[in-house]
Design an enzyme around this catalytic site. Structure first.
Site, PDB file in Angstrom:
ATOM      1  N   ASP A  80     -31.932 -11.340   3.704  1.00  0.00           N
ATOM      2  CA  ASP A  80     -32.910 -11.440   2.634  1.00  0.00           C
ATOM      3  C   ASP A  80     -33.669 -10.105   2.592  1.00  0.00           C
ATOM      4  O   ASP A  80     -33.551  -9.290   3.513  1.00  0.00           O
ATOM      5  CB  ASP A  80     -33.860 -12.604   2.916  1.00  0.00           C
ATOM      6  N   ASP A  83     -37.398  -9.400   0.756  1.00  0.00           N
ATOM      7  CA  ASP A  83     -38.843  -9.567   0.926  1.00  0.00           C
ATOM      8  C   ASP A  83     -39.162 -10.470   2.110  1.00  0.00           C
ATOM      9  O   ASP A  83     -38.668 -11.601   2.183  1.00  0.00           O
ATOM     10  CB  ASP A  83     -39.455 -10.188  -0.334  1.00  0.00           C
ATOM     11  N   ASP A 126     -36.822 -15.425   5.668  1.00  0.00           N
ATOM     12  CA  ASP A 126     -38.210 -15.712   6.071  1.00  0.00           C
ATOM     13  C   ASP A 126     -38.831 -16.886   5.330  1.00  0.00           C
ATOM     14  O   ASP A 126     -39.827 -17.436   5.800  1.00  0.00           O
ATOM     15  CB  ASP A 126     -39.083 -14.477   5.830  1.00  0.00           C
TER      16      ASP A 126
END
Length: 226
Positions: free
Chosen positions: A8, A10, A166
């Site tokens: 991922d 961000d 996240d």
């Protein structure tokens, strides 16, 4: 056999959520909304801009919503330009994948302009074998489509990959694509990420648990070849 690591962007490669939070907070104040971090984590983090705007600002027309999103992302880029940096251990992890000839994919819900901006600022434009944007798929995260597309483009199965995520929406996406997923706790509590389906959580890429696991998978790769 481990063949690829799927990242991922961000909150995973770089801890951008504090910057996005400030940008959203400033933008939403013009609409009488004074959000806090709890609101940001539950209603904004990990979602696509169209989803967020439809949820929080349903009074906006499609054109107004697009303009709002564009303005918000421009504000994010202004704030991020001088302070954006990769997560601790990211450079070492990329070097490790090079050493062991593993593929790398970027799988993100971030808008295309933000992806281009972040890859340039972090100087990692050439790092990934493929880049998959949620906006280019039939659906963004938490739908499994972005991860399924990344597996197809890399020519591997879910069992040959590890995803690093996240956000709850990102973990749901990767887990729904049957990819073993490690949660990065830059934005959410470890217990939240484990409950959603992450098999392990780490604060960043220097974590000993991560390296122990990766090296154990590499040992299995070597054993299968002998």
């Amino acid at each position: 056999m481990l063949a690829a690591i799927l990242f991922d962007l961000d909150g995973t490669i770089a801890n951008t959520d504090p910057i996005h939070y400030q940008a959203w907070r400033e933008m939403l104040r013009d609409y009488g909304m004074d959000i806090d971090e709890t609101f940001y984590k539950s209603r904004i983090s990990g979602r696509t801009n169209p989803q967020i705007i439809e949820d929080l600002l349903p009074q906006l027309s499609p054109e107004e919503g697009t303009r709002f999103a564009d303005d918000k992302e421009e504000l994010f880029r202004q704030k991020a330009r001088e302070i954006l940096k990769p997560m601790n251990g990211f450079t070492e992890l990329i070097a490790w994948t090079d050493t062991h000839k593993l593929k790398r994919a970027l799988v993100t819900n971030a808008p295309k302009l933000n992806v281009k901006f972040m890859l340039e600022v972090l100087d990692i434009e050439e790092v990934f074998n493929t880049v998959v944007l949620g906006e280019d798929c039939i659906a963004g995260k938490p739908d499994p489509a972005p991860y399924q597309v990344s597996l197809d483009l890399l020519g591997i199965t879910a069992e040959q990959a590890i995803a690093l995520e996240d956000s709850p929406s990102g973990i749901r996406s990767a887990v729904s694509a049957l990819i073993p997923t490690i949660g990065v706790t830059s934005t959410h509590d470890p217990n939240v990420l484990l409950a959603i389906g992450a098999f392990m959580t780490i604060p960043d890429f220097t974590d000993l648990q991560l390296w122990t696991h990766l090296n154990s998978l590499l040992s299995k790769n070597l054993a299968s070849l002998s």
